[in-house]
Write a protein that holds these residues in place. Structure first.
Motif, PDB file in Angstrom:
ATOM      1  N   PRO A 220       2.756   4.808   7.442  1.00 41.43           N
ATOM      2  CA  PRO A 220       3.050   3.527   6.791  1.00 41.43           C
ATOM      3  C   PRO A 220       4.543   3.195   6.851  1.00 41.43           C
ATOM      4  O   PRO A 220       5.402   4.037   6.597  1.00 41.43           O
ATOM      5  N   ARG A 335      -3.453   0.610   4.492  1.00 41.11           N
ATOM      6  CA  ARG A 335      -2.212   0.291   3.782  1.00 41.11           C
ATOM      7  C   ARG A 335      -1.663   1.503   3.058  1.00 41.11           C
ATOM      8  O   ARG A 335      -0.444   1.723   3.020  1.00 41.11           O
ATOM      9  N   ARG A 336      -2.540   2.311   2.500  1.00 38.85           N
ATOM     10  CA  ARG A 336      -2.062   3.399   1.652  1.00 38.85           C
ATOM     11  C   ARG A 336      -2.931   4.644   1.844  1.00 38.85           C
ATOM     12  O   ARG A 336      -3.854   4.896   1.080  1.00 38.85           O
ATOM     13  N   ALA A 446      -3.896  -0.129  -3.931  1.00 36.34           N
ATOM     14  CA  ALA A 446      -3.206  -0.412  -2.675  1.00 36.34           C
ATOM     15  C   ALA A 446      -2.012  -1.330  -2.870  1.00 36.34           C
ATOM     16  O   ALA A 446      -1.118  -1.376  -2.021  1.00 36.34           O
TER      17      ALA A 446
END
Length: 462
Positions: A220, A335-336, A446
């Motif tokens: 990320p 995303r996470r 998230a």
């Protein structure tokens, strides 16, 4: 990940203190021993006779005919894949050693039949302990193990009903343990095996793929990285994929099942088609979305090929909703990709697998219950989710147990009959509400600090 403080917080989850007196190992053994004793005491007080008789017939066939002829049995097509049939093969041969007469109507066969899911439940509790201990310390690990091993819903399915949903649940949590420990590629063989018991668990493989990519190729907040580290990661992934293929072939080839271009009597796709088409109803007794939209208890009698809305069938609407849920889970993990989000995504996917598609059985909520219990130990704010799913699961399986004319536990009374529409609607609405809350929690998770601030390191060993 810092595990030295008394109160922990990782990626939005508030984790309980980890201080503990005494030996966690001994406490875990005590918890598992208590769970086993309760299950053994419950065992003689009920069984789902239809399933037990099916297992008996399959066991006899497994010890009297070559495995390659097993699926050629006359009569109703066999709707299980080879994954759990190997366990049945093992206990059938063990039973023959103990009782050479081979009378599978002996109560001893039921004892062995229930021992498989009973022990799988205990092993699942032990793995939940390992995951929670890794993330939050031994106290939280023991809580996770106790919450699951004493949960009455999985206990009912294993010890009284006598079904084996615990086997695939065990393979699933072992796979997630590897993901949390930073080895997502090595979860693939375990998910391969889980899918050979419950094919729907294959939908966790895309989740693992996203985690692997974000950990090894494009963390990320970073551009894709190339070099020796990636080459080593690709080598591990290739070895894990080959191991998965090897495990798949070892499990299915003795049953004369394979993949093209292998010259086997059946392909795995043909066996999947048999399993999938055994039920064609909107709901195979699962109190899910279709219990709300398709006449509650009457959902069992509606063909899911019928048009539902805008000319689209119940089946295709269910598949579309499931695909949407899977896409949302994958986007949020992209995303996470930290440990809490991965565990949340696994819960979201397994719960969606129960609530959204058609042709779902009442017992298929088990994986979601397992993961909800784990997250309940890690995040106290989510304990009501685990309690709600455990309750709806218990009500669903007990109602179906009674519906099919099974005797009530311990009293020998036939309480069979059709469940009330109010019960189905209440349970189904609760499951749908919990699913929406789970996805809402995932969105909130998230939206926390960027994954680059906390993520991948949390998935490594302490």
């Amino acid at each position: 990940m810092d595990v030295s403080t008394g109160s922990r917080r990782e990626s939005g989850f508030r984790l309980a203190p980890a201080r503990l007196t005494g030996s966690p190992g001994l406490r875990l053994v005590g918890i598992l021993a208590l769970g086993l004793v309760i299950r053994l005491l419950l065992g003689p007080h009920g069984v789902y006779s239809g399933d037990a008789q099916t297992f008996r017939g399959w066991a006899i066939r497994l010890v009297t005919t070559p495995l390659a002829d097993f699926y050629a049995a006359p009569g109703r097509p066999i709707d299980h894949l080879p994954g759990d049939l190997w366990f049945l093969w093992g206990i059938a041969h063990l039973y023959r050693l103990i009782f050479p007469s081979g009378n599978f109507q002996n109560p001893g066969f039921l004892v062995l039949l229930k021992l498989v899911p009973d022990l799988a439940d205990l092993a699942t509790a032990a793995v939940l302990y390992l995951i929670a201990r890794h993330l939050a310390g031994p106290r939280v690990g023991l809580l996770a193990a106790a919450l699951f091993v004493l949960d009455p819903a999985p206990m009912f399915v294993s010890a009284i009903w006598g079904q084996w949903d615990a086997v695939s649940a065990l393979a699933m949590v072992l796979a997630l343990w590897l993901v949390v420990h930073g080895s997502p590629e090595w979860s693939l063989p375990l998910l391969t095996y889980a899918s050979l018991v419950k094919p729907q668990l294959a939908l966790l493989i895309p989740l693992v793929a996203v985690v692997w990519w974000r950990r090894n190729v494009q963390p990320p907040g970073c551009r894709p990285r190339w070099g020796p580290d990636l080459a080593r990661s690709l080598g591990r992934l290739g070895l894990a994929a080959l191991s998965s293929l090897g495990l798949f072939l070892v499990v299915v080839l003795p049953f004369d099942v394979g993949l093209p271009p292998l010259a086997t009597r059946w392909t795995i796709l043909q066996r999947l088609q048999v399993a999938w088409n055994t039920e064609r109803s909107v709901s195979a007794n699962a109190y899910n979305l279709w219990g709300i939209l398709a006449h509650a208890s009457g959902s069992r009698f509606i063909d899911d090929g019928r048009a539902f809305l805008l000319g689209v069938s119940y089946q295709h609407w269910g598949e579309a909703l499931l695909a949407l849920a899977l896409a949302i889970a994958l986007i949020l993990v992209w995303r996470r990709p930290d440990a809490p989000t991965v565990l949340w995504a696994a819960l979201a996917v397994t719960l969606s697998l129960f609530v959204l598609p058609t042709r779902i059985h009442e017992r298929y909520l088990m994986p979601a219950v397992v993961l909800a219990v784990l997250l309940a130990a890690l995040a106290p704010a989510l304990r009501w989710v685990a309690a709600a799913l455990s309750l709806t699961y218990l009500v669903n399986v007990v109602e179906v147990y009674r519906l099919t004319g099974q005797p009530a536990v311990g009293v020998g009374l036939n309480l069979g009959g059709r469940p009330s529409d109010l019960t189905v609607l209440a349970v189904a609405a609760t499951n749908l509400f919990v699913l929406l809350v789970v996805f809402g929690a995932g969105v909130a998770l998230a939206r926390g600090p960027a994954a680059a601030d906390a993520p991948v390191a949390a998935m490594r060993s302490d």
